[in-house]
Design a protein around this motif. Structure first.
Motif, PDB file in Angstrom:
ATOM      1  N   LYS A  30       2.172  25.771  -7.124  1.00 41.86           N
ATOM      2  CA  LYS A  30       2.603  25.697  -5.718  1.00 41.86           C
ATOM      3  C   LYS A  30       3.882  24.878  -5.438  1.00 41.86           C
ATOM      4  CE  LYS A  30      -1.058  28.254  -4.446  1.00 41.86           C
ATOM      5  NZ  LYS A  30      -0.901  29.508  -3.877  1.00 41.86           N
ATOM      6  N   GLY A  31       4.253  25.182  -4.101  1.00 45.06           N
ATOM      7  CA  GLY A  31       5.443  24.104  -3.742  1.00 45.06           C
ATOM      8  C   GLY A  31       5.079  22.851  -3.065  1.00 45.06           C
ATOM      9  N   PRO A  32       5.796  21.833  -3.163  1.00 47.80           N
ATOM     10  CA  PRO A  32       5.393  20.569  -2.509  1.00 47.80           C
ATOM     11  C   PRO A  32       5.007  20.884  -1.080  1.00 47.80           C
ATOM     12  CG  PRO A  32       7.354  20.509  -3.651  1.00 47.80           C
ATOM     13  CD  PRO A  32       7.295  21.758  -3.636  1.00 47.80           C
ATOM     14  N   ALA A  33       4.110  20.091  -0.515  1.00 49.38           N
ATOM     15  CA  ALA A  33       3.743  20.070   0.806  1.00 49.38           C
ATOM     16  C   ALA A  33       3.577  18.717   1.474  1.00 49.38           C
ATOM     17  CB  ALA A  33       2.426  20.946   1.059  1.00 49.38           C
ATOM     18  N   LEU A  34       4.387  18.742   2.670  1.00 53.28           N
ATOM     19  CA  LEU A  34       4.213  17.575   3.247  1.00 53.28           C
ATOM     20  C   LEU A  34       2.969  16.680   3.595  1.00 53.28           C
ATOM     21  CD1 LEU A  34       5.901  15.176   4.695  1.00 53.28           C
ATOM     22  CD2 LEU A  34       5.525  16.356   7.152  1.00 53.28           C
ATOM     23  N   LEU A  35       2.445  15.392   3.073  1.00 51.89           N
ATOM     24  CA  LEU A  35       1.189  14.963   3.168  1.00 51.89           C
ATOM     25  C   LEU A  35       1.142  13.849   4.224  1.00 51.89           C
ATOM     26  CD1 LEU A  35      -1.606  14.673   1.722  1.00 51.89           C
ATOM     27  CD2 LEU A  35      -0.514  12.766   0.221  1.00 51.89           C
ATOM     28  N   ILE A  36       2.098  13.127   4.371  1.00 46.35           N
ATOM     29  CA  ILE A  36       2.246  11.925   5.050  1.00 46.35           C
ATOM     30  C   ILE A  36       3.284  11.472   5.222  1.00 46.35           C
ATOM     31  CG2 ILE A  36       1.191  10.309   3.640  1.00 46.35           C
ATOM     32  CD1 ILE A  36      -0.186   8.860   5.828  1.00 46.35           C
ATOM     33  N   ALA A  37       3.864  10.832   6.515  1.00 41.66           N
ATOM     34  CA  ALA A  37       5.257  10.073   6.349  1.00 41.66           C
ATOM     35  C   ALA A  37       5.291   8.946   7.228  1.00 41.66           C
ATOM     36  CB  ALA A  37       6.206  11.082   7.133  1.00 41.66           C
ATOM     37  N   ILE A  38       6.322   8.163   7.164  1.00 36.95           N
ATOM     38  CA  ILE A  38       6.414   6.910   7.701  1.00 36.95           C
ATOM     39  C   ILE A  38       7.738   6.430   8.063  1.00 36.95           C
ATOM     40  CG2 ILE A  38       6.572   5.244   5.844  1.00 36.95           C
ATOM     41  CD1 ILE A  38       4.520   3.296   7.192  1.00 36.95           C
ATOM     42  N   ARG A  39       8.036   5.798   9.272  1.00 32.87           N
ATOM     43  CA  ARG A  39       9.126   5.338   9.518  1.00 32.87           C
ATOM     44  C   ARG A  39       9.261   3.784   9.589  1.00 32.87           C
ATOM     45  NH1 ARG A  39      12.864   8.882  11.389  1.00 32.87           N
ATOM     46  NH2 ARG A  39      11.753  10.987  12.155  1.00 32.87           N
ATOM     47  N   PRO A  40      10.447   3.257   9.235  1.00 33.89           N
ATOM     48  CA  PRO A  40      10.205   1.750   8.965  1.00 33.89           C
ATOM     49  C   PRO A  40      10.087   0.741  10.079  1.00 33.89           C
ATOM     50  CG  PRO A  40      12.506   2.687   8.926  1.00 33.89           C
ATOM     51  CD  PRO A  40      11.753   3.719   9.166  1.00 33.89           C
ATOM     52  N   ASP A  41       9.676   1.370  11.161  1.00 34.85           N
ATOM     53  CA  ASP A  41       9.158   0.414  12.207  1.00 34.85           C
ATOM     54  C   ASP A  41       7.826   0.073  12.384  1.00 34.85           C
ATOM     55  OD1 ASP A  41       8.988   2.825  15.042  1.00 34.85           O
ATOM     56  OD2 ASP A  41       8.816   2.870  12.776  1.00 34.85           O
ATOM     57  N   VAL A  42       7.175   0.534  11.249  1.00 33.66           N
ATOM     58  CA  VAL A  42       5.690   0.249  11.236  1.00 33.66           C
ATOM     59  C   VAL A  42       5.707  -0.049   9.817  1.00 33.66           C
ATOM     60  CG1 VAL A  42       4.826   1.612  13.062  1.00 33.66           C
ATOM     61  CG2 VAL A  42       5.043   2.605  10.961  1.00 33.66           C
ATOM     62  N   SER A  43       4.367  -1.028   9.497  1.00 38.40           N
ATOM     63  CA  SER A  43       4.268  -1.351   7.861  1.00 38.40           C
ATOM     64  C   SER A  43       3.090  -0.612   7.394  1.00 38.40           C
ATOM     65  CB  SER A  43       4.008  -2.903   8.022  1.00 38.40           C
ATOM     66  OG  SER A  43       2.832  -3.002   8.708  1.00 38.40           O
ATOM     67  N   GLU A  44       2.399   0.173   8.240  1.00 37.49           N
ATOM     68  CA  GLU A  44       1.310   0.849   7.583  1.00 37.49           C
ATOM     69  C   GLU A  44       0.959   2.138   8.462  1.00 37.49           C
ATOM     70  OE1 GLU A  44      -2.241  -0.969   5.525  1.00 37.49           O
ATOM     71  OE2 GLU A  44      -3.246  -0.070   7.379  1.00 37.49           O
ATOM     72  N   LYS A  45       0.667   3.281   7.699  1.00 36.00           N
ATOM     73  CA  LYS A  45       0.160   4.497   8.384  1.00 36.00           C
ATOM     74  C   LYS A  45      -0.908   5.097   7.598  1.00 36.00           C
ATOM     75  CE  LYS A  45       1.750   8.690  10.623  1.00 36.00           C
ATOM     76  NZ  LYS A  45       3.000   9.639  10.700  1.00 36.00           N
ATOM     77  N   LYS A  46      -1.923   5.319   8.399  1.00 40.50           N
ATOM     78  CA  LYS A  46      -3.085   6.080   7.772  1.00 40.50           C
ATOM     79  C   LYS A  46      -3.435   7.445   8.236  1.00 40.50           C
ATOM     80  CE  LYS A  46      -7.920   4.854   6.742  1.00 40.50           C
ATOM     81  NZ  LYS A  46      -8.991   3.678   6.983  1.00 40.50           N
ATOM     82  N   GLY A 101      -6.500  10.112   7.465  1.00 47.01           N
ATOM     83  CA  GLY A 101      -7.596  10.378   6.765  1.00 47.01           C
ATOM     84  C   GLY A 101      -7.734   9.320   5.423  1.00 47.01           C
ATOM     85  N   ARG A 102      -7.922   9.869   4.437  1.00 44.31           N
ATOM     86  CA  ARG A 102      -7.992   9.093   3.265  1.00 44.31           C
ATOM     87  C   ARG A 102      -6.706   8.433   2.735  1.00 44.31           C
ATOM     88  NH1 ARG A 102      -9.375  11.278  -1.087  1.00 44.31           N
ATOM     89  NH2 ARG A 102      -9.313  13.662  -0.333  1.00 44.31           N
ATOM     90  N   PHE A 103      -5.643   8.860   3.265  1.00 43.11           N
ATOM     91  CA  PHE A 103      -4.326   8.434   2.897  1.00 43.11           C
ATOM     92  C   PHE A 103      -3.669   7.610   3.497  1.00 43.11           C
ATOM     93  CE2 PHE A 103      -4.180  12.002  -0.449  1.00 43.11           C
ATOM     94  CZ  PHE A 103      -5.007  12.929   0.071  1.00 43.11           C
ATOM     95  N   THR A 104      -3.052   6.573   3.042  1.00 38.81           N
ATOM     96  CA  THR A 104      -2.187   5.362   3.658  1.00 38.81           C
ATOM     97  C   THR A 104      -1.052   5.312   2.982  1.00 38.81           C
ATOM     98  OG1 THR A 104      -4.461   4.361   4.301  1.00 38.81           O
ATOM     99  CG2 THR A 104      -2.415   2.999   4.416  1.00 38.81           C
ATOM    100  N   ILE A 105       0.079   5.081   3.941  1.00 38.92           N
ATOM    101  CA  ILE A 105       1.127   4.517   3.435  1.00 38.92           C
ATOM    102  C   ILE A 105       1.320   3.049   3.865  1.00 38.92           C
ATOM    103  CG2 ILE A 105       3.878   4.657   3.370  1.00 38.92           C
ATOM    104  CD1 ILE A 105       3.533   7.667   4.476  1.00 38.92           C
ATOM    105  N   SER A 106       1.737   2.232   2.889  1.00 40.02           N
ATOM    106  CA  SER A 106       2.343   0.724   3.013  1.00 40.02           C
ATOM    107  C   SER A 106       3.744   0.641   2.778  1.00 40.02           C
ATOM    108  CB  SER A 106       1.521   0.041   2.265  1.00 40.02           C
ATOM    109  OG  SER A 106       0.120  -0.063   2.524  1.00 40.02           O
ATOM    110  N   PHE A 107       4.435   0.210   4.005  1.00 38.94           N
ATOM    111  CA  PHE A 107       5.858   0.055   3.945  1.00 38.94           C
ATOM    112  C   PHE A 107       6.296  -1.418   3.732  1.00 38.94           C
ATOM    113  CE2 PHE A 107      10.002   2.176   4.138  1.00 38.94           C
ATOM    114  CZ  PHE A 107      10.738   1.362   4.871  1.00 38.94           C
ATOM    115  N   ASN A 108       7.182  -2.048   3.329  1.00 36.53           N
ATOM    116  CA  ASN A 108       7.778  -2.941   3.206  1.00 36.53           C
ATOM    117  C   ASN A 108       9.470  -2.973   3.345  1.00 36.53           C
ATOM    118  OD1 ASN A 108       8.801  -5.798   2.531  1.00 36.53           O
ATOM    119  ND2 ASN A 108       6.944  -6.083   1.122  1.00 36.53           N
ATOM    120  N   LYS A 109       9.621  -3.067   4.436  1.00 30.56           N
ATOM    121  CA  LYS A 109      11.251  -2.990   4.704  1.00 30.56           C
ATOM    122  C   LYS A 109      12.250  -3.878   3.969  1.00 30.56           C
ATOM    123  CE  LYS A 109      14.452  -2.269   8.365  1.00 30.56           C
ATOM    124  NZ  LYS A 109      14.974  -1.936   9.903  1.00 30.56           N
TER     125      LYS A 109
END
Lengths: 115, 113
Positions: free
Chosen positions: B42-58, B60-68
């Motif tokens: 299959k092709g890649p599919a967008l799962l979750i995304a974040i912008r640098p104005d937040v440090s975390e985005k959740k 469901g079971r997927f979480t992005i942590s961001f350290n600018k």
């Protein structure tokens, strides 16, 4: 709604031959991109169309690659003549002009093997 | 040079484990950081995304942590399931519509039952 479709799914050609890959984006998507993934490496940007115009072709490896998008609908990517290093999976993606940044919809890819 | 570096290349966890995939970027002009999930064939599919104005985005079971300040971001998958087995790509872009994505090399995740 149909997704991004690519053809062929797999192509095996000899070095020096020509191959043309086709991409049909999602209807109404003006942005169309070509990317390539060489085995185990990152997915690399090749070029970006907005409608029928090439917006950015800075990722095209060399002049053996030619992309077109006549009429702003489907796109073709021609490799002529193919070299061994052109082997990889070629992905097409599309998005809306006013869609959220980064939300690209990818096709399943066209795997190219150059022998 | 590679602008987005991703690690590890492969990861094997047991069902219920918390796999963590890390990415680092160099270009400070990047301001949009998506993760894509790709299943075989299959092709890649967008799962979750974040912008640098937040440090975390959740989601469901997927979480992005961001350290600018460190120019790093990571994907955590809580309570991982065998169906999460896939290749995960981090990416970065300048955020405006139509901007090209710069991808990491991908992480092949296997979740054993």
């Amino acid at each position: 709604e149909a997704g991004v479709t690519q053809f062929p799914s797999h192509s095996v050609i000899e070095k020096g031959q020509t191959v043309t890959l086709r991409c049909d984006p999602i209807s109404g998507h003006d942005n169309l991109y070509w990317y390539r993934r060489v085995m185990g490496k990152e997915i690399k940007f090749l070029l970006h169309f907005v409608k029928e115009s090439k917006q950015d072709e800075s990722g095209m490896p060399n002049n053996r690659f030619l992309a077109e998008r006549t009429g702003g609908t489907y796109s073709t990517l021609k490799v002529q003549p193919a070299e061994l290093e052109d082997s990889g999976v070629y992905f097409c993606a599309s998005s809306q002009i006013r869609g959220p940044a980064g939300e690209l919809f990818f096709g399943e890819g066209s795997r190219l093997t150059v022998l | 040079q590679q602008q987005v570096k991703q690690s590890p290349q492969s990861l094997i966890v047991q069902k219920g484990g918390i796999p963590i995939i890390n990415c680092a970027y160099e270009n400070t002009a990047f301001d949009y950081f998506p993760w894509y999930q790709q299943f075989p064939g299959k092709g890649p599919a967008l799962l979750i995304a974040i912008r640098p104005d937040v440090s975390e985005k959740k989601e469901g079971r997927f979480t992005i942590s961001f350290n600018k300040s460190a120019k790093q971001f990571s994907l955590h998958i809580m309570d991982s399931q065998p169906g999460d087995s896939a290749t995960y790509f981090c990416a970065a872009s300048r955020g405006s519509s139509g901007s090209r994505l710069t991808f990491g090399e991908g992480t092949q995740l296997t979740v054993n039952p």
